[in-house]
Motif scaffolding. Structure first.
Motif, short mmCIF file in Angstrom:
data_model
loop_
_atom_site.label_atom_id
_atom_site.label_comp_id
_atom_site.label_asym_id
_atom_site.label_seq_id
_atom_site.Cartn_x
_atom_site.Cartn_y
_atom_site.Cartn_z
N THR A 1 0.87 -1.14 0.06
CA THR A 1 0.05 -0.15 -0.18
C THR A 1 0.89 1.29 0.06
OG1 THR A 1 -0.27 -0.02 2.28
CG2 THR A 1 -1.97 -0.93 1.20
N GLU A 2 2.11 1.41 0.77
CA GLU A 2 3.01 2.56 0.65
C GLU A 2 3.61 2.59 -0.70
OE1 GLU A 2 6.06 2.11 3.24
OE2 GLU A 2 4.85 2.20 4.99
N LEU A 3 3.57 1.58 -1.56
CA LEU A 3 4.40 1.69 -3.00
C LEU A 3 2.95 2.61 -3.69
CD1 LEU A 3 6.61 1.70 -4.91
CD2 LEU A 3 5.83 -0.84 -5.26
N ALA A 4 1.87 1.96 -3.47
CA ALA A 4 0.53 2.42 -4.28
C ALA A 4 0.29 3.87 -3.86
CB ALA A 4 -0.68 1.63 -3.85
N VAL A 5 0.60 4.24 -2.75
CA VAL A 5 0.55 5.82 -2.62
C VAL A 5 1.49 6.55 -3.31
CG1 VAL A 5 0.64 7.58 -0.76
CG2 VAL A 5 -0.69 5.40 -0.17
N MET A 6 2.73 5.93 -3.55
CA MET A 6 3.63 6.67 -4.14
C MET A 6 3.39 6.82 -5.38
SD MET A 6 7.41 5.03 -2.81
CE MET A 6 8.33 5.63 -4.09
N VAL A 7 2.68 5.77 -6.35
CA VAL A 7 2.16 5.80 -7.63
C VAL A 7 1.13 7.05 -7.76
CG1 VAL A 7 0.90 4.82 -9.34
CG2 VAL A 7 2.68 3.42 -8.04
N ILE A 8 0.20 7.24 -6.63
CA ILE A 8 -0.72 8.15 -6.83
C ILE A 8 -0.04 9.32 -6.43
CG2 ILE A 8 -2.89 9.04 -5.28
CD1 ILE A 8 -3.21 6.05 -4.50
#
Length: 231
Positions: free
Chosen positions: A42-49
């Protein structure tokens, strides 16, 4: 050549380079979104966003830069083709970034993959790898003005289309009666669809490349007919 025209062409080249460099941001966002899906990160997903702001910023820079050029110069036919193609291409690049964000937003919703999800996950990764390869091919085709590479994107995109259909069928079959499994399958279908759309955008960029080279715009495939019939 008058100095003002030299400056115009230099600025147009810079805008083209900025457009093509933004494809690198798309490729990074795509890789990160895929990794986030695979590892439920989820942390990497936030980075994408959050990283999508850079892609949006590049879109605005190129868009405003081209409008500024047009306000100061009257481009000749070949230059006008490139101007039009860049406006369309940077739009497709920006939308690819949005699709990566859409994938990232599903990461916290999917949870643990259910039993039997391994094949679907592998196909999602394969579709993502194919989409990244097509991004790179579109970038190279534009830089080299290579019509063959541009049109070959249609055949390359058939790979993603086939994987999308397979994932859909497998996700339907994995659903069963368990609510979580059905929801996970639905999310997998969405990710496959986003990847399929990224592939479509690379084909659209290929069409713009062919337009710059030939001066004639044509669709590589006929969207009004089933199975991507060649236009």
């Amino acid at each position: 050549m008058p100095e003002v025209r030299v400056e115009f062409h230099e600025q147009l080249r810079e805008l083209e380079q900025e457009t093509l460099n933004t494809i690198e941001l798309d490729a990074t966002a795509l890789d990160q979104a895929l990794e986030a899906v695979q590892h439920r990160d989820t942390e990497l997903a936030v980075m994408v966003i959050e990283g999508d702001d850079r892609i949006d910023g590049r879109y605005l820079d190129v868009h405003q830069g081209i409008l500024s050029l047009l306000a100061r110069q009257n481009p000749v036919a070949s230059d006008l083709r490139l101007v039009a193609a860049l406006l369309h291409t940077i739009m497709h690049i920006e939308r690819i970034g949005d699709l990566c964000v859409n994938m990232a937003k599903l990461v916290p919703l999917m949870g643990e993959p259910p039993d039997g999800a391994g094949e679907i996950m592998a196909k999602l990764q394969a579709a993502g790898n194919q989409a990244r390869d097509q991004l790179k091919q579109a970038q190279l085709a534009f830089a080299q003005r290579n019509a063959s590479l541009a049109e070959d994107l249609v055949s390359q995109d058939d790979v993603i289309d086939a994987l999308n259909r397979q994932i859909f069928q497998e996700a339907v079959e994995i659903g069963g009666s368990d609510v979580h499994t059905r929801e996970w399958g639905a999310h997998a279908m969405l990710i496959a669809r986003y990847l399929e759309r990224i592939g479509d955008h690379t084909v659209d960029i290929g069409e713009q490349i062919a337009f710059v080279i030939s001066g004639e715009f044509r669709e590589f495939t006929d969207a009004s007919r089933p199975n991507g019939v060649r236009a």
